[in-house]
Structures are given as C-alpha cells and as structure tokens.
Design an enzyme around this catalytic site. Structure first.
Site, PDB file in Angstrom:
ATOM      1  N   SER A 185     -45.400 -10.412  72.972  1.00 22.28           N
ATOM      2  CA  SER A 185     -45.512  -8.951  72.992  1.00 22.28           C
ATOM      3  C   SER A 185     -46.654  -8.431  73.847  1.00 22.28           C
ATOM      4  O   SER A 185     -46.620  -7.291  74.284  1.00 22.28           O
ATOM      5  CB  SER A 185     -45.657  -8.429  71.567  1.00 22.28           C
ATOM      6  OG  SER A 185     -46.793  -8.986  70.953  1.00 22.28           O
ATOM      7  N   HIS A 213     -38.934  -8.992  70.989  1.00 22.22           N
ATOM      8  CA  HIS A 213     -38.958  -8.371  72.321  1.00 22.22           C
ATOM      9  C   HIS A 213     -37.883  -8.936  73.256  1.00 22.22           C
ATOM     10  O   HIS A 213     -37.804  -8.531  74.407  1.00 22.22           O
ATOM     11  CB  HIS A 213     -40.341  -8.545  72.965  1.00 22.22           C
ATOM     12  CG  HIS A 213     -41.386  -7.768  72.245  1.00 22.22           C
ATOM     13  ND1 HIS A 213     -41.704  -6.464  72.549  1.00 22.22           N
ATOM     14  CD2 HIS A 213     -42.173  -8.107  71.185  1.00 22.22           C
ATOM     15  CE1 HIS A 213     -42.652  -6.033  71.726  1.00 22.22           C
ATOM     16  NE2 HIS A 213     -42.952  -7.016  70.884  1.00 22.22           N
ATOM     17  N   LYS A 244     -36.930  -2.048  68.488  1.00 20.82           N
ATOM     18  CA  LYS A 244     -37.159  -2.068  69.937  1.00 20.82           C
ATOM     19  C   LYS A 244     -35.813  -1.782  70.641  1.00 20.82           C
ATOM     20  O   LYS A 244     -35.456  -0.620  70.789  1.00 20.82           O
ATOM     21  CB  LYS A 244     -37.826  -3.380  70.324  1.00 20.82           C
ATOM     22  CG  LYS A 244     -39.148  -3.523  69.517  1.00 20.82           C
ATOM     23  CD  LYS A 244     -39.939  -4.714  69.831  1.00 20.82           C
ATOM     24  CE  LYS A 244     -41.017  -4.997  68.787  1.00 20.82           C
ATOM     25  NZ  LYS A 244     -41.920  -3.887  68.478  1.00 20.82           N
TER      26      LYS A 244
END
Ligand code: PMP
Length: 398
Positions: A185, A213, A244
């Site tokens: 990240s 991610h 996300k």
C-alpha cells in the site's frame, strides 16, 4: 506520571503540522462531485489519493442497487450475523465472491481491517508462528497480535530472509503462517509471489495474501496478484477489501480450504461486530459484477498509472520500484512533505500525506492513487502541479 503524559508528544507533533497549514488528518471533504473531484476548503479539487481504482463510487448501477436495498431492507442490520442473522445479500455476496475466485468458501467482514483481524487472529494462535513482510499494513500487524502467535518479520520482499527464518524454525515451520500483500500500500510494489510460494511449499507453511490493493487491478479477470502469477491454487487464503476497487466498505476472505467456514464461529471481529448495511452489500455486489465484466476499466487504470508514474518520474521524483496505481513520491523530510502537501491542496490536488511511523523505513511520502476515472487533463495537471511546487520548494530541500 499520569495516563495522559503519553499525549504530550502527539500534541506537539500535531501542532507542528497544523502551524504549517491545513491539518491533513482532519481534512473536510465538503462535497464529492465524481470519483475524481470534490470540494475541499471551498476549492474544486482533483482527488488523487482515494484508492478508488476503478472509479466505481458514482457508478449509476451501483447507486441504483444501493438505493433499492436501502428501500427494501432499511439503513442497517443493527447487529452481527451471529446474533441477528444474515440478510440474503450477505449470503449472496459470499457466494458471488467464492464463485469469482473459484473457491469453495468466502466470508464477508464489516471492513478490510476486520477481515485481517478476524482471519489472522483465528488462523495463528499462541502455539503458532507468523512470518510477515516488514512493510505489511497495520491491520495485518494488529491481526497477528490479536491471535497471540509468535510474530517474526522478514525484510520487505526479501525471499532469502524469509527462507532463513523458516529454516531456523525447524519443525515449527509447518505451524507457520506467511503473510504478504499483493500490491504494497505504501510504495505500490508487488510481492515476489512465485518465489515465496516455492518456499512455503518446501517448508510446509501456510500462505495468506492480502489483495486489498490488487483486487480489480492485477490479473486478467482482476482477481489480483495470485491470478496474475497463475498461483491461485497455491495461496491458502486471500483477504481483501471492498473499500478500494469496489468503491464501498467491507472486507472478505476466500479459500479453497474447508476450514475457512469454521473461522466464522471462532473469529471475534466477525462474531462481535455489526454486519454490513444492506445498501453497502448491494453496491458491492454490483461493483463486483462490473469489475468482472469490464476489462476496459482495468486497461484504463493501467494507462493512467503509466501516465502519472512516468510524468512524476520525468520531473525528478523518486518513486516506488515499479509502475502501479499506487504512485508514491519519496521526499527528503517530514517538513518538506507537509509543505508540499499544503501546496498541493492550495492548488486543488489531493494526495495522501504519509509520514513515519506509518511508513516503511521512516520515509516521508506523497502518495497518489490513480483511478480509471482520471482524465488525461487531470493527470497532466497533477504532474504540472508537482513540478511547479518542486521548483518553488527547492530551497527547503537544500
Ligand atoms: N489491507 C491493506 C493492505 C490496506 O491497505 C488496507 C486499507 N488501506 C486494509 C487492509 C484495510 O481495509 P479497510 O480500509 O477496508 O478496512
């Protein structure tokens, strides 16, 4: 000494940041216009630090699904699934996640943070060992601590260091959980998954990959690093978040191992926390469908990632080791980072200010995240603003 003495250094550090401009940790987003634009400090601002990789937060189908669920099931579940029961949507989302990953089981948690707490603390208890990459997210560290396992860090992405530590564990290697992230990240680099899988198999350990991610970002179907590396059968548990690429909140774990379903009955963050709101579940389900079916979004995300990475590199910023939707510029000091971040806000660009101790190796970072929804003009403006501020702040750097 009192209980409150520990707050003095925090107050001093916080004051130093505030004295130099806006408080980055109390920023108020007044109005959001789109996945890439909001009103901040009464200024129309480009959002380049929101992890909104596929730009789905304003997708009309996601909004319609959320709205319908809100009308049908109300605003919240007001309790955990163990106590209050599951809503149909929770079960459907788990089925859809399991099908998406080709796994037998999926469990949905109320946040990605809780998914790591729930899975790691249940998988590895006091008799067990966890080997975790030193750059792991705080939720991974906290999940490891919660279970009471022995925690050993290995150097970030250093396969030799990992192997050395596994060798030292001897017979305990088979009671060891290795924890990685698909894309890290902070600097946006990937784990060397093939080499780590080879080691975990050699020593009989178990592997968890947090694809927070990398979901929607890597792999031809967007399933993450394990898909991209063609190693999905070798990863024991995949953890991820809805906050996300899927544009909502919540977390999950999927696995081919039947034990995952029992984690439900053992995991405190699952048992003792209210389940996801119906509207969140509905928009997540729709976003997952879009993620699966819309390859163009992923292609656009990568085109945009190249534009930002190469644009910032060209004007002399030191970035993470590889192109990714996480583009983090390492800057020389905390003070420089704070001044730069304030300059960006004044010019209508929002990125994440990341300071030690939240960063690896004490780095000060201006961390951007790219979205498929960014336009070329927006990316050009971000690069130009970085370049002009670099010029302006050059005496601070000297
Ligand atoms: N894992 C990683 C690698 C993350 O970066 C994050 C959030 N930034 C989380 C887990 C936690 O996810 P959430 O914000 O959905 O709780």
């Amino acid at each position: 000494m009192t209980l409150f003495d520990k707050f003095t250094p925090v107050r001093t550090a916080h004051q130093a940041i505030v004295d130099n401009g806006v408080d980055p940790f109390r920023l108020i987003v007044q109005h959001v216009f789109s996945p890439t634009e909001a009103m901040i400090n009464n200024r129309r601002t480009i959002l380049a630090g929101t992890n909104n990789y596929l730009g789905l937060t304003f997708d009309p189908q996601c909004i319609a699904a959320a709205r319908e669920a809100l009308e049908r099931h109300g605003t919240g579940t007001t309790g955990s699934r163990m106590a209050n029961g599951s809503f149909e949507g929770h079960v459907a989302l788990e089925k859809e996640l399991a099908a998406f990953y080709g796994c037998s089981t999926a469990i949905v948690f109320s946040t990605g943070y809780q998914a790591n707490l729930g899975i790691l603390s249940t998988l590895a208890g006091p008799e067990d060992v966890i080997l975790l990459d030193a750059d792991s997210h705080a939720s991974i560290y906290d999940g490891c601590r919660l279970g009471g396992a022995e925690i050993i860090r290995f150097r970030h992405n250093d396969v030799n260091d990992l192997e050395k530590r596994l060798v030292r564990l001897g017979a305990r290697a088979t009671r060891t959980l290795i924890v990685l992230e698909g894309i890290y990240s902070m600097l946006g680099d990937r784990a060397p998954l093939a080499a780590i899988v080879a080691i975990k198999e050699k020593y009989g350990a178990c592997l968890v990959v947090d694809e927070a991610h990398s979901l929607g970002v890597l792999g031809s179907h967007g399933r993450g690093l394990a898909e991209e590396a063609k190693l999905e059968d070798s990863v024991d548990f995949i953890v991820g978040t809805f906050s996300k690429s899927l544009g909502s909140t919540g977390g999950f774990c999927v696995s081919r191992r039947p034990e995952l379903d029992y984690i439900r009955y053992m995991s405190r963050p699952y048992i003792f926390s209210a389940s996801l709101c119906p509207s969140v579940v509905a928009s997540t389900r729709m976003a997952l469908k879009i993620l699966e079916g819309n390859h163009q979004l992923r292609e656009r995300l990568w085109e945009n990632s190249h534009v930002l990475y190469e644009g910032l590199q060209k004007v002399g910023f030191s970035l993470g080791p590889e192109v990714s939707p996480v583009v983090a510029a390492t800057v020389p000091s905390k003070e420089y980072a704070i001044a730069f971040w304030n300059g960006l806000i004044e010019q209508g660009v929002y990125v994440n200010l990341m300071l030690p101790p939240a960063t690896p190796n004490g780095l000060s970072l201006l961390r951007c995240s790219v979205s498929a929804a960014h336009t070329t003009d927006q990316l050009t403006y971000i690069c130009e603003t970085f370049a002009s501020l670099k010029e302006k702040l050059s005496e601070l750097q000297a």
